[in-house]
Design a protein around this motif. Structure first.
Motif, mmCIF file in Angstrom:
data_model
loop_
_atom_site.group_PDB
_atom_site.id
_atom_site.type_symbol
_atom_site.label_atom_id
_atom_site.label_comp_id
_atom_site.label_asym_id
_atom_site.label_seq_id
_atom_site.Cartn_x
_atom_site.Cartn_y
_atom_site.Cartn_z
ATOM 1 N N TRP A 1 0.835 -1.198 0.000
ATOM 2 C CA TRP A 1 0.000 0.000 0.000
ATOM 3 C C TRP A 1 0.872 1.252 0.000
ATOM 4 O O TRP A 1 0.653 2.167 -0.800
ATOM 5 C CB TRP A 1 -0.938 0.005 1.204
ATOM 6 C CG TRP A 1 -1.899 1.148 1.190
ATOM 7 C CD1 TRP A 1 -3.132 1.173 0.631
ATOM 8 C CD2 TRP A 1 -1.683 2.458 1.758
ATOM 9 N NE1 TRP A 1 -3.711 2.415 0.797
ATOM 10 C CE2 TRP A 1 -2.837 3.214 1.497
ATOM 11 C CE3 TRP A 1 -0.650 3.045 2.449
ATOM 12 C CZ2 TRP A 1 -2.979 4.534 1.910
ATOM 13 C CZ3 TRP A 1 -0.777 4.370 2.857
ATOM 14 C CH2 TRP A 1 -1.934 5.098 2.587
ATOM 15 N N TYR B 1 -2.808 -3.697 7.033
ATOM 16 C CA TYR B 1 -3.615 -3.080 5.978
ATOM 17 C C TYR B 1 -5.064 -3.506 6.126
ATOM 18 O O TYR B 1 -5.361 -4.681 6.331
ATOM 19 C CB TYR B 1 -3.077 -3.513 4.608
ATOM 20 C CG TYR B 1 -3.926 -3.067 3.460
ATOM 21 C CD1 TYR B 1 -3.949 -1.739 3.058
ATOM 22 C CD2 TYR B 1 -4.731 -3.969 2.770
ATOM 23 C CE1 TYR B 1 -4.739 -1.329 2.004
ATOM 24 C CE2 TYR B 1 -5.515 -3.565 1.708
ATOM 25 C CZ TYR B 1 -5.516 -2.242 1.322
ATOM 26 O OH TYR B 1 -6.302 -1.836 0.282
ATOM 27 N N ASP B 2 -5.978 -2.536 6.023
ATOM 28 C CA ASP B 2 -7.415 -2.789 6.085
ATOM 29 C C ASP B 2 -7.962 -2.762 4.657
ATOM 30 O O ASP B 2 -8.010 -1.698 4.026
ATOM 31 C CB ASP B 2 -8.091 -1.712 6.939
ATOM 32 C CG ASP B 2 -9.584 -1.923 7.090
ATOM 33 O OD1 ASP B 2 -10.230 -2.495 6.184
ATOM 34 O OD2 ASP B 2 -10.124 -1.508 8.121
ATOM 35 N N GLU B 3 -8.350 -3.927 4.154
ATOM 36 C CA GLU B 3 -8.834 -4.024 2.766
ATOM 37 C C GLU B 3 -10.123 -3.238 2.552
ATOM 38 O O GLU B 3 -10.291 -2.610 1.506
ATOM 39 C CB GLU B 3 -9.067 -5.502 2.410
ATOM 40 C CG GLU B 3 -7.814 -6.311 2.526
ATOM 41 C CD GLU B 3 -7.449 -7.054 1.266
ATOM 42 O OE1 GLU B 3 -8.154 -6.911 0.255
ATOM 43 O OE2 GLU B 3 -6.453 -7.771 1.320
ATOM 44 N N LYS B 4 -11.046 -3.270 3.521
ATOM 45 C CA LYS B 4 -12.323 -2.554 3.370
ATOM 46 C C LYS B 4 -12.120 -1.049 3.267
ATOM 47 O O LYS B 4 -12.751 -0.382 2.455
ATOM 48 C CB LYS B 4 -13.241 -2.849 4.559
ATOM 49 C CG LYS B 4 -14.029 -4.117 4.449
ATOM 50 C CD LYS B 4 -14.947 -4.242 5.639
ATOM 51 C CE LYS B 4 -16.317 -4.614 5.166
ATOM 52 N NZ LYS B 4 -17.236 -4.841 6.280
ATOM 53 N N GLN B 5 -11.264 -0.503 4.112
ATOM 54 C CA GLN B 5 -11.030 0.945 4.133
ATOM 55 C C GLN B 5 -9.937 1.375 3.147
ATOM 56 O O GLN B 5 -9.756 2.568 2.918
ATOM 57 C CB GLN B 5 -10.629 1.382 5.544
ATOM 58 C CG GLN B 5 -11.674 1.120 6.601
ATOM 59 C CD GLN B 5 -12.921 1.939 6.390
ATOM 60 O OE1 GLN B 5 -12.870 3.094 5.987
ATOM 61 N NE2 GLN B 5 -14.073 1.342 6.646
ATOM 62 N N ASP B 6 -9.189 0.386 2.624
ATOM 63 C CA ASP B 6 -8.067 0.646 1.731
ATOM 64 C C ASP B 6 -7.084 1.642 2.354
ATOM 65 O O ASP B 6 -6.745 2.676 1.783
ATOM 66 C CB ASP B 6 -8.537 1.167 0.364
ATOM 67 C CG ASP B 6 -7.374 1.268 -0.628
ATOM 68 O OD1 ASP B 6 -6.412 0.485 -0.518
ATOM 69 O OD2 ASP B 6 -7.446 2.158 -1.513
#
Length: 95
Positions: free
Chosen positions: A12, A83-88
């Motif tokens: 990211w 890393y938070d996939e939902k919040q990117d």
């Protein structure tokens, strides 16, 4: 105290900050915001070269660091970045 960064968090940062081998990412103290460990302060992130690095870690050829003057903020906690996939966006945890 150390910095731990997951592979996905590193990806990211590389994408969002347009990082290349040899670049630097600084985690620093900002006045204001919220933090679970220091009231009235929060964590900032910037692409910049170190002046007096106190803590460093290298992942994929990129150095992530905290300047010596900012180590007090972490109060002997390790900084874990995931890393938070939902919040990117990255997730910062203090352990």
């Amino acid at each position: 105290m150390e910095i731990k960064l997951t592979d996905r968090a590193a990806e990211w940062f590389e994408s969002e900050l347009f990082l290349h081998t040899g670049d630097f990412v600084r985690f620093y103290v900002r006045y204001g915001g919220s933090s679970p460990i220091q009231q009235g302060f929060s964590l900032g992130v910037n692409k910049e070269e170190p002046m007096d690095p106190g803590i460093e870690m290298n992942k994929n050829g990129i150095t992530y660091f905290i300047e010596t003057r900012d180590i007090w903020y972490f109060d002997e906690y390790d900084l874990h970045v995931d890393y938070d996939e939902k919040q990117d966006e990255p997730i910062y945890e203090y352990k």
